[in-house]
Design an enzyme around this catalytic site. Structure first.
Site, PDB file in Angstrom:
ATOM      1  N   ASP A   1     -11.061   7.885  -1.595  1.00 56.92           N
ATOM      2  CA  ASP A   1     -12.705   8.063  -1.759  1.00 56.92           C
ATOM      3  C   ASP A   1     -13.073   8.108  -3.396  1.00 56.92           C
ATOM      4  OD1 ASP A   1     -12.742   6.738   0.345  1.00 56.92           O
ATOM      5  OD2 ASP A   1     -13.181   8.687   1.228  1.00 56.92           O
TER       6      ASP A   1
ATOM      7  N   TYR B   1       0.737  11.760   5.414  1.00 56.98           N
ATOM      8  CA  TYR B   1       0.521  12.082   5.821  1.00 56.98           C
ATOM      9  C   TYR B   1       1.967  12.742   7.164  1.00 56.98           C
ATOM     10  CZ  TYR B   1      -2.822   8.698   4.473  1.00 56.98           C
ATOM     11  OH  TYR B   1      -3.457   7.941   2.904  1.00 56.98           O
TER      12      TYR B   1
ATOM     13  N   GLN C   1      -5.890  15.936 -11.620  1.00 51.19           N
ATOM     14  CA  GLN C   1      -5.269  14.242 -11.350  1.00 51.19           C
ATOM     15  C   GLN C   1      -4.044  14.207 -12.658  1.00 51.19           C
ATOM     16  OE1 GLN C   1      -8.371  11.498 -11.653  1.00 51.19           O
ATOM     17  NE2 GLN C   1      -8.149  10.973  -9.032  1.00 51.19           N
TER      18      GLN C   1
ATOM     19  N   ARG D   1       1.032   7.749  -0.875  1.00 50.06           N
ATOM     20  CA  ARG D   1       0.066   7.624   0.568  1.00 50.06           C
ATOM     21  C   ARG D   1      -1.335   7.089   0.095  1.00 50.06           C
ATOM     22  NH1 ARG D   1      -2.364  13.574   2.161  1.00 50.06           N
ATOM     23  NH2 ARG D   1      -4.824  13.148   1.831  1.00 50.06           N
ATOM     24  N   GLY D   2      -2.111   6.225   0.912  1.00 47.12           N
ATOM     25  CA  GLY D   2      -3.581   6.214   0.612  1.00 47.12           C
ATOM     26  C   GLY D   2      -3.395   4.415  -0.271  1.00 47.12           C
ATOM     27  N   GLU D   3      -4.180   5.045  -1.593  1.00 49.06           N
ATOM     28  CA  GLU D   3      -4.272   4.131  -2.771  1.00 49.06           C
ATOM     29  C   GLU D   3      -4.522   4.533  -3.954  1.00 49.06           C
ATOM     30  OE1 GLU D   3      -8.860   1.612  -3.384  1.00 49.06           O
ATOM     31  OE2 GLU D   3      -8.358   1.776  -1.338  1.00 49.06           O
ATOM     32  N   ASP D   4      -4.706   5.518  -4.035  1.00 43.78           N
ATOM     33  CA  ASP D   4      -4.479   5.815  -5.654  1.00 43.78           C
ATOM     34  C   ASP D   4      -3.709   6.404  -6.028  1.00 43.78           C
ATOM     35  OD1 ASP D   4      -6.164   6.091  -8.612  1.00 43.78           O
ATOM     36  OD2 ASP D   4      -5.357   8.472  -7.854  1.00 43.78           O
ATOM     37  N   SER D   5      -1.803   7.158  -5.326  1.00 49.29           N
ATOM     38  CA  SER D   5      -1.255   7.458  -5.908  1.00 49.29           C
ATOM     39  C   SER D   5      -0.108   6.830  -5.701  1.00 49.29           C
ATOM     40  CB  SER D   5      -0.997   8.597  -5.000  1.00 49.29           C
ATOM     41  OG  SER D   5      -0.982   8.551  -3.071  1.00 49.29           O
TER      42      SER D   5
END
Ligand code: TRH
Length: 355
Positions: free
Chosen positions: A22, A190, A239, A255-259
């Site tokens: 986020d 994760y 970043q 993982r996730g979104e931004d990476s």
């Protein structure tokens, strides 16, 4: 061509649920806006990760705590509600007041999570008029990031290609003590059960660069009491330095979104661990992404194993041939994305159109 939108005052609202996605996405958006000449207030309930993610801040960006009352100057001209976080009622009421005084003076955008699923094209840019409550009279617009031209696109700063072209990969790797022949695997994940077999498979060829937090804890738990010499634990980095890490490695576990988005821009082979949802809704989301990517079967198998999908095969053997296949797939996906406008350019066009 960027649409011409005169500098505006933007308010971005971000609530940190868990992990770093986020705040990571909101910071990249805020910094990109600032770099393009806009004034941004980033209201965030927990800004602690910015100490390492963006230690030098960003031009034009002010980070503020979650507002207990409407800050001086009232609401900005463009309000971004990130990922459906709830803007405080007093602030909503002030937005509605401004709207009543001049309907064109304020625009409210809800920035959604990233998905390659087909609903994204249907829902992108849809309005949601508010009929009651403190925001009555206002319209909230849905803005969906995505992978196709009919979505809001992906964050990509205008100077990214120059930064990438100027990056000295060889020198970076030499500083880390990585040899030319080493397969450098970056691990940001994760707790994937497949880590152990993948690690064992690559024992003789790979150097593992493990990011701090959950990835490091998972690796320590999997390898205890061994202390393999091909594993190094990294400190948190900004970043921009995280981007360089992805450019320098031969295989990125993200993982996730931004990476995931940054792995796409890196143009290196990558494996994505999707953020797990309790109802397994992430399975469809993962398949939709792999379909959009036109991923070869070996990459699909790797993702199935890494994400523990039902009936997943064993992770495929990782060698230079498979890495070449995955790199070709990643580069082709990147080329398709580079032909589309980035998210902020699209958002600026949207604001111009609605103003
Ligand atoms: O941390 P994440 O797992 O975030 C997740 C996802 O965004 C998910 O979709 C969301 O629902 C959930 O949070 C709440 O992964 P993500 O999205 O890749 O965010 C990580 C951020 O951390 C990204 O901006 C890169 C940054 N980062 C650094 O800047 N430096 C580092 O050293 C590391 C390891 C990460």
């Amino acid at each position: 061509m960027s649409p011409i939108l005169s500098p505006r005052r933007w308010d971005i609202f971000c609530q940190v649920i868990d992990n770093f996605g986020d705040i990571g996405v909101c910071w990249r958006l805020a910094a990109d806006l600032g770099a393009r000449g806009h004034q941004v207030r980033l209201f965030i309930d927990d800004a602690s990760a910015l100490w390492w993610m963006a230690p030098h801040g960003g031009a034009g960006v002010t980070v503020l705590p979650w507002p207990a009352q409407v800050p001086e100057g009232g609401p900005g001209e463009v309000i971004i509600e990130a990922f459906g976080c709830e803007i405080p009622e007093t602030f909503l009421a002030a937005m509605a007041d401004r709207h009543r005084a001049d309907a064109n003076s304020i625009l409210w955008i809800n920035l959604e999570y990233l998905s390659a699923e087909s609903y994204v094209e249907r829902c992108h840019r849809l309005p949601s008029p508010l009929m009651s409550g403190p925001a009555a009279g206002l319209t909230r617009w849905f803005f969906y990031p995505g992978f196709t031209v009919r979505t809001g696109g992906l964050l990509r700063e205008p100077d990214l290609p120059e930064r990438q072209a100027a990056f000295d990969r060889k020198a970076w790797r030499a500083r880390q003590g990585l040899g030319e022949q080493d397969t450098a695997c970056m691990l940001f994940c994760y707790e994937p059960k497949a880590f152990e077999p993948v690690f064992a498979d690559t024992r003789s060829s790979a150097q593992w660069l493990v990011t701090p937090g959950r990835a490091a804890a998972a690796v320590r738990a999997a390898l205890l009491p061994a202390h393999p010499d091909n594993v190094r634990f990294l400190p948190p980095r900004s970043q921009r330095e995280f981007d360089e890490l992805l450019w320098a490695c031969d295989l990125n576990f993200v993982r996730g979104e931004d990476s995931l988005v940054r792995a796409l821009w890196a143009g290196q082979p990558f494996v994505w661990q999707i953020y797990p949802q309790h109802d397994d809704a992430h399975h469809d989301k993962l398949h939709a992404f792999l379909d959009w990517m036109q991923a070869p079967q070996s990459l699909r198998d790797m993702h199935a194993a890494w994400n523990e999908l039902p009936g997943a095969p064993k992770p495929p053997h990782i060698d230079t041939a498979i890495l070449a296949e995955w790199r070709a797939s990643a580069c082709s996906a990147r080329d398709r994305l580079l032909a589309q406008n980035d998210l902020l350019t699209q958002m600026l066009g949207f604001v111009l159109e609605k103003s």
